[in-house]
Write a protein that holds these residues in place. Structure first.
Motif, short mmCIF file in Angstrom:
data_model
loop_
_atom_site.label_atom_id
_atom_site.label_comp_id
_atom_site.label_asym_id
_atom_site.label_seq_id
_atom_site.Cartn_x
_atom_site.Cartn_y
_atom_site.Cartn_z
N TYR A 153 0.79 -1.28 0.10
CA TYR A 153 -0.07 -0.09 -0.05
C TYR A 153 0.74 1.44 -0.16
CZ TYR A 153 -3.16 3.71 1.93
OH TYR A 153 -3.94 4.67 1.97
N PHE A 154 1.82 1.28 0.79
CA PHE A 154 2.62 2.64 1.05
C PHE A 154 3.38 2.90 -0.15
CE2 PHE A 154 2.17 1.91 5.80
CZ PHE A 154 1.31 3.07 5.94
N ARG A 155 4.15 1.75 -0.73
CA ARG A 155 4.99 1.55 -1.81
C ARG A 155 4.54 2.12 -3.24
NH1 ARG A 155 8.23 -3.52 -3.03
NH2 ARG A 155 6.16 -4.02 -3.70
N ASP A 156 3.29 0.99 -3.35
CA ASP A 156 2.80 1.17 -4.67
C ASP A 156 1.68 2.08 -4.93
OD1 ASP A 156 4.72 -1.06 -5.16
OD2 ASP A 156 3.14 -2.56 -4.67
N GLU A 157 0.81 2.52 -3.80
CA GLU A 157 -0.43 3.13 -3.90
C GLU A 157 0.04 4.76 -3.22
OE1 GLU A 157 -4.08 1.84 -2.98
OE2 GLU A 157 -3.38 -0.44 -2.76
N LYS A 158 0.77 4.69 -2.52
CA LYS A 158 1.04 6.13 -1.98
C LYS A 158 2.42 6.59 -2.47
CE LYS A 158 -2.73 7.21 0.26
NZ LYS A 158 -3.23 8.26 -0.10
N ASN A 159 3.27 5.59 -3.14
CA ASN A 159 4.35 6.22 -3.66
C ASN A 159 5.51 6.69 -2.61
OD1 ASN A 159 3.83 5.55 -6.46
ND2 ASN A 159 2.62 7.14 -6.47
N ILE A 160 5.53 6.00 -1.60
CA ILE A 160 6.60 6.51 -0.46
C ILE A 160 7.71 5.77 -0.54
CG2 ILE A 160 6.74 6.46 2.07
CD1 ILE A 160 3.78 6.58 2.44
N ASP A 161 8.96 6.62 -0.67
CA ASP A 161 10.22 6.06 -0.73
C ASP A 161 10.59 5.09 0.34
OD1 ASP A 161 13.10 6.64 -2.18
OD2 ASP A 161 13.47 6.74 -0.11
N ILE A 162 11.40 4.00 0.12
CA ILE A 162 11.63 3.04 0.90
C ILE A 162 12.62 3.53 1.99
CG2 ILE A 162 11.87 1.16 -0.83
CD1 ILE A 162 14.72 1.45 -0.94
N HIS A 163 13.23 4.66 2.02
CA HIS A 163 13.91 5.23 3.19
C HIS A 163 13.04 6.02 4.01
CE1 HIS A 163 17.50 3.54 1.38
NE2 HIS A 163 17.24 4.32 0.07
N SER A 164 11.76 6.35 3.69
CA SER A 164 11.00 7.08 4.36
C SER A 164 9.92 6.54 5.09
CB SER A 164 10.13 8.24 3.51
OG SER A 164 11.24 9.03 2.71
N MET A 165 9.89 4.94 5.46
CA MET A 165 9.06 4.37 6.22
C MET A 165 9.61 3.36 7.00
SD MET A 165 7.33 1.69 3.51
CE MET A 165 7.26 2.65 1.87
N TYR A 166 9.19 2.49 7.94
CA TYR A 166 9.74 1.36 8.77
C TYR A 166 8.57 0.49 8.98
CZ TYR A 166 11.52 -1.48 12.27
OH TYR A 166 11.95 -2.63 13.13
N LEU A 167 8.85 -0.80 8.39
CA LEU A 167 7.88 -1.80 8.48
C LEU A 167 8.70 -3.10 8.93
CD1 LEU A 167 5.80 -1.81 5.14
CD2 LEU A 167 5.18 -0.77 7.31
N SER A 168 8.15 -3.73 10.11
CA SER A 168 9.01 -4.77 10.56
C SER A 168 8.17 -5.95 10.98
CB SER A 168 9.77 -4.40 11.86
OG SER A 168 10.44 -5.53 12.56
N CYS A 169 8.49 -7.07 10.71
CA CYS A 169 7.75 -8.49 10.92
C CYS A 169 8.30 -8.66 12.45
CB CYS A 169 7.74 -9.29 9.92
SG CYS A 169 7.39 -11.19 10.47
N TYR A 170 7.28 -8.81 13.34
CA TYR A 170 7.66 -9.42 14.83
C TYR A 170 7.41 -11.06 14.95
CZ TYR A 170 9.04 -4.68 16.61
OH TYR A 170 9.31 -3.37 16.85
N TRP A 171 6.40 -11.32 14.21
CA TRP A 171 6.09 -12.63 14.07
C TRP A 171 5.25 -13.01 12.91
CZ3 TRP A 171 0.45 -14.04 14.88
CH2 TRP A 171 -0.38 -12.84 14.97
N LYS A 172 5.01 -14.42 12.68
CA LYS A 172 4.34 -14.92 11.63
C LYS A 172 3.33 -16.05 11.96
CE LYS A 172 4.89 -17.05 6.98
NZ LYS A 172 3.77 -16.37 6.45
N LEU A 173 1.91 -15.74 11.57
CA LEU A 173 0.95 -16.60 11.94
C LEU A 173 1.23 -18.12 11.56
CD1 LEU A 173 -1.81 -16.89 13.30
CD2 LEU A 173 -2.73 -16.66 11.06
N GLY A 174 1.18 -19.02 12.62
CA GLY A 174 1.47 -20.38 12.30
C GLY A 174 2.75 -20.85 12.22
N ALA A 175 3.91 -19.94 12.34
CA ALA A 175 5.22 -20.11 12.34
C ALA A 175 6.00 -20.14 13.59
CB ALA A 175 5.79 -19.42 11.12
N THR A 176 7.13 -20.90 13.79
CA THR A 176 8.01 -20.78 14.92
C THR A 176 8.79 -19.34 14.61
OG1 THR A 176 9.51 -22.09 14.01
CG2 THR A 176 7.92 -23.33 15.19
N ASP A 177 9.60 -19.01 15.73
CA ASP A 177 10.48 -17.71 15.50
C ASP A 177 11.39 -18.03 14.36
OD1 ASP A 177 11.34 -15.22 16.78
OD2 ASP A 177 12.93 -16.19 16.81
N GLU A 178 11.94 -19.35 14.24
CA GLU A 178 12.58 -19.54 12.98
C GLU A 178 12.18 -19.73 11.87
OE1 GLU A 178 12.46 -21.33 15.95
OE2 GLU A 178 14.26 -20.57 16.85
N GLY A 179 10.84 -19.91 11.72
CA GLY A 179 10.08 -19.92 10.74
C GLY A 179 9.74 -18.56 9.95
#
Length: 252
Positions: A207-233
């Motif tokens: 959404y931010f990159r493709d629809e709002k055209n926000i530069d990659i250096h002007s945002m922070y997105l981080s995955c803290y977990w994944k549904l159904g996966a272990t920390d290693e997964g």
């Protein structure tokens, strides 16, 4: 991430039904650097030398004079080693941490902010809000597990907080993504900062990159977990995502 700190539990309090705040104390924290809020430490939950169980936790606060390191833990019940330890840890219990890792601060020069995530992101969100300038404006959007999980956040008056209650039938971060799309876009340069479940963060990136055209250096997105996966997964999924999206914003 080489610095090791052998600590003990100073206090263990329930902040909300699904969040515990644990303060750790130790003389080794004399060497812990200040100004690391929003950064992280690796907490060692290993029971023996043959089985390493390490998890990353945001530094919610650090008091160098009292040598107290504050970490918030999402309470999932007894479903995992970290949550189980956080529920059971008594004052004086020993724990080893490593760090600190890099801070995840907001861009101080942005015109406005779009900040949010699920409960796993609340410690970093809270620490970031406390560091914002007094005239900052924007939105804080947090997806929580129950109405009682709302926290009192210390934030500038120009920041509007939107609490979302995750429905049992909804995938994680679904309401979060929908609400972000619906907010009133303010004038000027925005800095999005979001953390949460892997697929939700991928949807936000698109959404931010493709629809709002926000530069990659002007945002922070981080995955803290994944549904159904272990920390290693989850870590494997992040590596695959990075390799398949070299031209865009990787989920950190």
């Amino acid at each position: 991430m080489r610095n090791q700190y052998d600590l003990v539990v100073y206090s263990n309090l329930s902040v909300t039904p699904h969040m515990r705040r644990i303060k750790l104390h130790g003389e080794s924290l004399k060497a812990f650097p200040t100004g690391q809020e929003t950064g992280y430490v690796k907490v060692d939950f290993s029971k023996d030398k043959n089985t390493k169980i390490m998890r990353s936790y945001t530094i919610r606060a650090f008091d160098p004079e009292r040598r107290l390191l504050t970490l918030d833990f999402v309470d999932h019940g007894d479903l995992g080693p970290a949550s189980r330890w956080a529920r059971q840890a008594k004052k004086g219990a020993s724990i080893r941490v490593f760090g600190p890792g890099a801070t995840k601060l907001l861009d101080p020069h942005a015109d406005w902010y779009l900040i949010g995530g699920d409960m796993s992101a609340l410690p970093a969100i809270g620490a970031n809000l406390e560091a914002l300038r007094a005239d900052a404006k924007g939105y804080v959007i947090v997806e929580i597990l129950s109405q009682e999980d709302q926290q009192l956040l210390n934030l500038p008056t120009g920041m509007e907080v939107i609490w979302l209650i995750q429905e049992d039938s909804d995938p994680p971060n679904k309401q979060l993504v929908e609400t972000i799309r619906a907010v009133n876009w303010l004038p000027g340069r925005v800095y999005p900062w979001f953390a949460g479940e892997f697929d939700g963060m991928r949807n936000m990136r698109a959404y931010f990159r493709d629809e709002k055209n926000i530069d990659i250096h002007s945002m922070y997105l981080s995955c803290y977990w994944k549904l159904g996966a272990t920390d290693e997964g989850m870590k494997r999924a992040k590596r695959i995502d990075a390799e398949s999206d070299l031209e865009g914003t990787n989920i950190q």
